[in-house]
Motif scaffolding. Structure first.
Motif, mmCIF file in Angstrom:
data_model
loop_
_atom_site.group_PDB
_atom_site.id
_atom_site.type_symbol
_atom_site.label_atom_id
_atom_site.label_comp_id
_atom_site.label_asym_id
_atom_site.label_seq_id
_atom_site.Cartn_x
_atom_site.Cartn_y
_atom_site.Cartn_z
ATOM 1 N N LEU A 190 97.799 27.386 64.118
ATOM 2 C CA LEU A 190 97.763 25.935 64.240
ATOM 3 C C LEU A 190 98.738 25.320 63.236
ATOM 4 C CD1 LEU A 190 93.889 25.536 64.298
ATOM 5 C CD2 LEU A 190 95.388 25.031 66.231
ATOM 6 N N THR A 191 99.495 24.340 63.680
ATOM 7 C CA THR A 191 100.374 23.632 62.747
ATOM 8 C C THR A 191 99.727 22.324 62.316
ATOM 9 O OG1 THR A 191 101.559 22.619 64.596
ATOM 10 C CG2 THR A 191 102.503 24.631 63.642
ATOM 11 N N SER A 226 92.893 9.623 61.533
ATOM 12 C CA SER A 226 93.950 9.491 60.526
ATOM 13 C C SER A 226 93.453 9.937 59.155
ATOM 14 C CB SER A 226 94.448 8.045 60.464
ATOM 15 O OG SER A 226 95.093 7.680 61.667
ATOM 16 N N ILE A 227 92.229 9.569 58.813
ATOM 17 C CA ILE A 227 91.672 10.016 57.528
ATOM 18 C C ILE A 227 91.432 11.515 57.558
ATOM 19 C CG2 ILE A 227 89.797 9.753 55.871
ATOM 20 C CD1 ILE A 227 91.695 7.323 56.190
ATOM 21 N N ASP A 228 90.924 12.042 58.673
ATOM 22 C CA ASP A 228 90.735 13.489 58.796
ATOM 23 C C ASP A 228 92.056 14.235 58.628
ATOM 24 O OD1 ASP A 228 88.029 13.287 59.184
ATOM 25 O OD2 ASP A 228 88.096 13.601 61.353
ATOM 26 N N SER A 229 93.124 13.658 59.141
ATOM 27 C CA SER A 229 94.433 14.293 58.976
ATOM 28 C C SER A 229 94.860 14.265 57.513
ATOM 29 C CB SER A 229 95.473 13.578 59.845
ATOM 30 O OG SER A 229 96.739 14.156 59.684
ATOM 31 N N ALA A 230 94.568 13.169 56.831
ATOM 32 C CA ALA A 230 94.948 13.054 55.423
ATOM 33 C C ALA A 230 94.197 14.039 54.537
ATOM 34 C CB ALA A 230 94.714 11.624 54.935
ATOM 35 N N ASN A 234 90.837 17.415 59.798
ATOM 36 C CA ASN A 234 91.198 17.500 61.211
ATOM 37 C C ASN A 234 91.614 18.921 61.578
ATOM 38 O OD1 ASN A 234 91.645 16.159 63.763
ATOM 39 N ND2 ASN A 234 93.831 16.465 63.413
ATOM 40 N N LYS A 235 92.357 19.564 60.688
ATOM 41 C CA LYS A 235 92.782 20.932 60.977
ATOM 42 C C LYS A 235 91.610 21.894 60.868
ATOM 43 C CE LYS A 235 96.047 20.413 61.922
ATOM 44 N NZ LYS A 235 96.645 20.014 63.213
ATOM 45 N N ASP A 254 95.033 30.998 62.112
ATOM 46 C CA ASP A 254 95.647 30.582 60.862
ATOM 47 C C ASP A 254 96.172 29.154 60.979
ATOM 48 O OD1 ASP A 254 95.162 32.957 59.546
ATOM 49 O OD2 ASP A 254 97.088 33.843 60.090
ATOM 50 N N VAL A 255 96.481 28.572 59.821
ATOM 51 C CA VAL A 255 97.035 27.221 59.755
ATOM 52 C C VAL A 255 98.279 27.241 58.882
ATOM 53 C CG1 VAL A 255 96.645 24.840 58.992
ATOM 54 C CG2 VAL A 255 94.782 26.115 60.081
#
Length: 400
Positions: A190-191, A226-230, A234-235, A254-255
């Motif tokens: 995952l990117t 957006s907060i989860d991404s920050a 989210n990942k 993997d990430v």
């Protein structure tokens, strides 16, 4: 052979065009992108139902354009707003309340359900759609985080199929297409963009504001994601989602941080090759792929020009500064009830941060405290899943 709920390795029977479509979460960013695809290819879809949560005005505008037979909102206030903004002479059947989403998801005259509700609220409608054998375009990762074990079993029994709308999981889906042997696969990658605070220290993160955290560098998303991404949560949620979608253990997922968001994810095979899915960051692409699967259609997205992009970079995630990714992996390893705690505590903490009740670094601290206190419980039924979700929310809010 493992059981998959995305159509890998086998192909699946797909409903004919025009497909009768229900969009749950029509007034959000995913709904906006989906309706752009529908508007560009009206011959492929009959919009049967649109659900819009609390935004009655916007839902009325969308219904006036696409003329579904059914609409749904969550509250009486949204119902009044919806009815006040409908054009004269058009009156779809309106459903009100949380159960309205479930009723739309199981309707006999719906072939395909786009589940794009934010958060744990998407679990019950997604499970209901799976129980009735629907084809589900899934943009609500929390459904699988809460009850992936139940949704997998429902898909096995009914023949329901999930097509992943998240750009990363859609990239994995496409990278797996045509490569269906378990023994050929080494891992999924995952990117992550890294969000607005990539490379920042924990000391810096203690000072960030709500507006800073909402300013994603690449994607236009709602506030919660957006907060989860920050935070990189989210990942973490996507890692759990990938394990459920493809029946894989977390050590095979993997990430990697990729700031340009051009490579949306990769699939690595045992011969060392990696298949990457690339494109400009626009959700119309994975949405169109799912809604029209297995066919491809044109979308109004700029073509990728690699020479203009120039450089693509990759780096390991900083798990010290962004512990949410580590917490998600640990929660999945701990058993099926821990991800429910992870998600519920995260949703309460994110809401508190958006309302400026806590700081940014308090979010992972609150989640970790909830996980530390949790002893595994039986979540083998939907009722048990939702009961634990409610309990964790109450406890987390009380601690705040």
């Amino acid at each position: 052979m493992k059981t998959y709920i995305s159509p890998w390795p086998a192909s699946v029977a797909t409903p004919p065009f025009p497909r009768r479509l229900a969009i749950l979460g029509a007034t959000g960013s995913i709904g906006d992108s989906a309706l752009k695809v529908v508007g560009k290819h009206p011959e492929r879809f009959t919009v049967k139902a649109l659900a819009g949560g609390r935004n009655g005005r916007k839902l009325a505008e969308l219904c006036a354009r696409f003329r579904p037979e059914y609409a749904a909102v969550l509250t009486d206030d949204a119902r009044h707003e919806f009815l006040d903004n409908l054009p004269v002479g058009y009156a779809p059947e309106l459903l009100v309340g949380p159960d309205a989403y479930i009723r739309l998801a199981v309707m006999d005259d719906v072939d395909m359900v786009l589940s794009s509700i934010v958060g744990a609220a998407g679990f019950a409608p997604t499970l209901a759609a799976a129980e009735t054998g629907k084809m589900i375009a899934l943009a609500n990762k929390e459904s699988l985080v809460l009850g992936g074990h139940l949704i997998r079993e429902a898909c096995r029994r009914t023949g329901a199929v999930i097509l992943p709308v998240d750009s990363e999981h859609n990239a994995l889906f496409q990278g797996l297409a045509g490569h269906g042997k378990d023994e050929e696969l080494r891992r999924l990658i995952l990117t992550a963009s890294g969000g607005p605070f990539r490379g920042k220290s924990r000391a810096f993160l203690e000072t960030v504001s709500r507006d800073q955290a909402l300013a994603h560098p690449n994607w236009n998303m709602g506030a919660k994601i957006s907060i989860d991404s920050a935070t990189l949560m989210n990942k973490g949620l996507e890692l759990i989602e990938a394990c459920h979608l493809y029946g894989l253990p977390p050590e095979m997922v993997d990430v990697v941080v990729h700031p340009q968001s051009i490579v949306h994810s990769l699939v690595e095979y045992v011969d060392g090759s990696q298949l990457a899915h690339m494109g400009n960051p626009d959700m119309q692409v994975p949405i169109a792929h799912c809604l029209c699967y297995p066919e491809r259609v044109t979308v109004d997205v700029p073509r990728l020009q690699l020479a203009s992009v120039g450089t693509l970079t990759f780096e390991e995630p900083d798990l010290d500064a962004f512990p949410c990714l580590r917490l998600a992996r640990e929660a999945f390893d701990a058993g099926p009830s821990h991800p429910i705690v992870l998600n519920a505590a995260n949703e309460i903490a994110v809401d508190a941060f958006l309302n400026e009740r806590i700081g940014f670094t308090d979010i992972p601290a609150i989640i970790e405290a909830g996980l530390d206190r949790h002893a595994p419980v039986d979540v083998s039924t939907p009722e048990a899943v939702l009961a634990l979700d409610r309990e964790v929310r109450r406890e987390t809010e009380a601690r705040l």
